[in-house]
Design an enzyme around this catalytic site. Structure first.
Site, mmCIF file in Angstrom:
data_model
loop_
_atom_site.group_PDB
_atom_site.id
_atom_site.type_symbol
_atom_site.label_atom_id
_atom_site.label_comp_id
_atom_site.label_asym_id
_atom_site.label_seq_id
_atom_site.Cartn_x
_atom_site.Cartn_y
_atom_site.Cartn_z
ATOM 1 N N ASP A 194 0.917 -1.167 0.090
ATOM 2 C CA ASP A 194 0.052 -0.082 -0.221
ATOM 3 C C ASP A 194 0.874 1.300 0.012
ATOM 4 O OD1 ASP A 194 -2.510 1.569 0.134
ATOM 5 O OD2 ASP A 194 -2.238 1.399 2.653
ATOM 6 N N LYS A 232 -1.157 -1.221 -4.726
ATOM 7 C CA LYS A 232 -1.767 0.131 -4.862
ATOM 8 C C LYS A 232 -0.996 1.059 -5.070
ATOM 9 C CE LYS A 232 -5.148 -0.410 -1.145
ATOM 10 N NZ LYS A 232 -5.680 0.116 0.005
ATOM 11 N N ASP A 254 -7.760 -8.189 5.772
ATOM 12 C CA ASP A 254 -8.926 -8.137 6.639
ATOM 13 C C ASP A 254 -9.550 -6.608 6.830
ATOM 14 O OD1 ASP A 254 -6.403 -7.161 7.763
ATOM 15 O OD2 ASP A 254 -7.867 -6.918 9.861
ATOM 16 N N ARG A 304 -11.227 -12.215 6.232
ATOM 17 C CA ARG A 304 -10.060 -12.835 5.962
ATOM 18 C C ARG A 304 -10.400 -14.294 5.174
ATOM 19 N NH1 ARG A 304 -5.301 -10.512 8.051
ATOM 20 N NH2 ARG A 304 -5.399 -9.836 9.935
#
Ligand code: IMP
Ligand code: MG
Length: 186
Positions: free
Chosen positions: A113, A141, A169, A175
């Site tokens: 991320d 991302k 999650d 999950r």
């Protein structure tokens, strides 16, 4: 199998990547790893390090698609921050069970991320002097990137949306969804 009706979930979830698309991409990644590591595996141990907990489903499916001997290790990482944004302060909460010196290491992550977690982890593992060190991430991302990170093996690039399922999650939930979805409103 189609995504469960939103009515059986607490939060509405929109499917982004189906279970069959995940399986297909993992077979491709497994073939790529097999091509790259089969010869190396004859000279030194190859170790997959799963980053707990998000990578567990991905790792389990991926290692069944590689056709050379591969050892499994796990590492626990916590990054301080709020529920959906890491702060860049990272700590190892559970360490490897064995040394990785002189071994070929493949770190298995769920998602890159901001890049802070993986940046810290790769720097830390590099000091343990593996024979080689590569990163395999299911998701990336890029719009959120704050640290430069080289992803050697990548499943999917995704838009800037908070995703759950297939190991990922939201507050420890979801999950076990077999697909990757976006929590609409998160
Ligand atoms: P980074 O340090 O910002 O790259 O964050 C990496 C970690 O944050 C990942 O290993 C995940 O555990 C978590 N994370 C980041 N984005 C998401 C998401 O969209 N869904 C679930 N977890 C995420
Ligand atoms: Mg993680």
């Amino acid at each position: 199998m189609p995504a469960p009706s939103p009515h059986v979930l607490n939060d509405p979830i929109e499917e982004l990547i189906s279970a069959s698309a995940i399986a297909k991409r993992i077979a491709e990644l497994g073939a790529q790893l097999t091509a790259d590591y089969t010869e190396l595996a004859k000279t030194a141990d190859v170790v997959a390090i799963g980053v707990l907990k998000g990578s567990v489903l991905f790792l389990a499916d991926l290692v069944r698609e590689v056709h050379f001997p591969i050892l499994l290790e796990f590492i626990g990482i916590s990054s301080y921050g709020d529920a959906t944004k890491s702060s860049g302060v990272v700590q190892i909460t559970q360490d490897l069970s064995r040394p990785i010196a002189d071994k070929h290491v493949i770190v298995i992550e769920d998602i890159v991320d901001t890049g802070h977690t993986v940046h810290y982890l790769m720097e830390n593992l590099r000091t343990r002097q593996p024979a080689s060190l590569k990163l395999c991430s299911l998701l990336h991302k890029p719009e959120r990137s704050e640290r430069e990170v080289t992803i050697d093996y990548l499943g999917f690039t995704i838009p800037n949306k908070y995703v759950v399922g297939y190991g990922l999650d939201m507050a420890q939930k979801y999950r076990n969804l077999p697909y990757i979805g976006h929590v609409t409103g998160a």
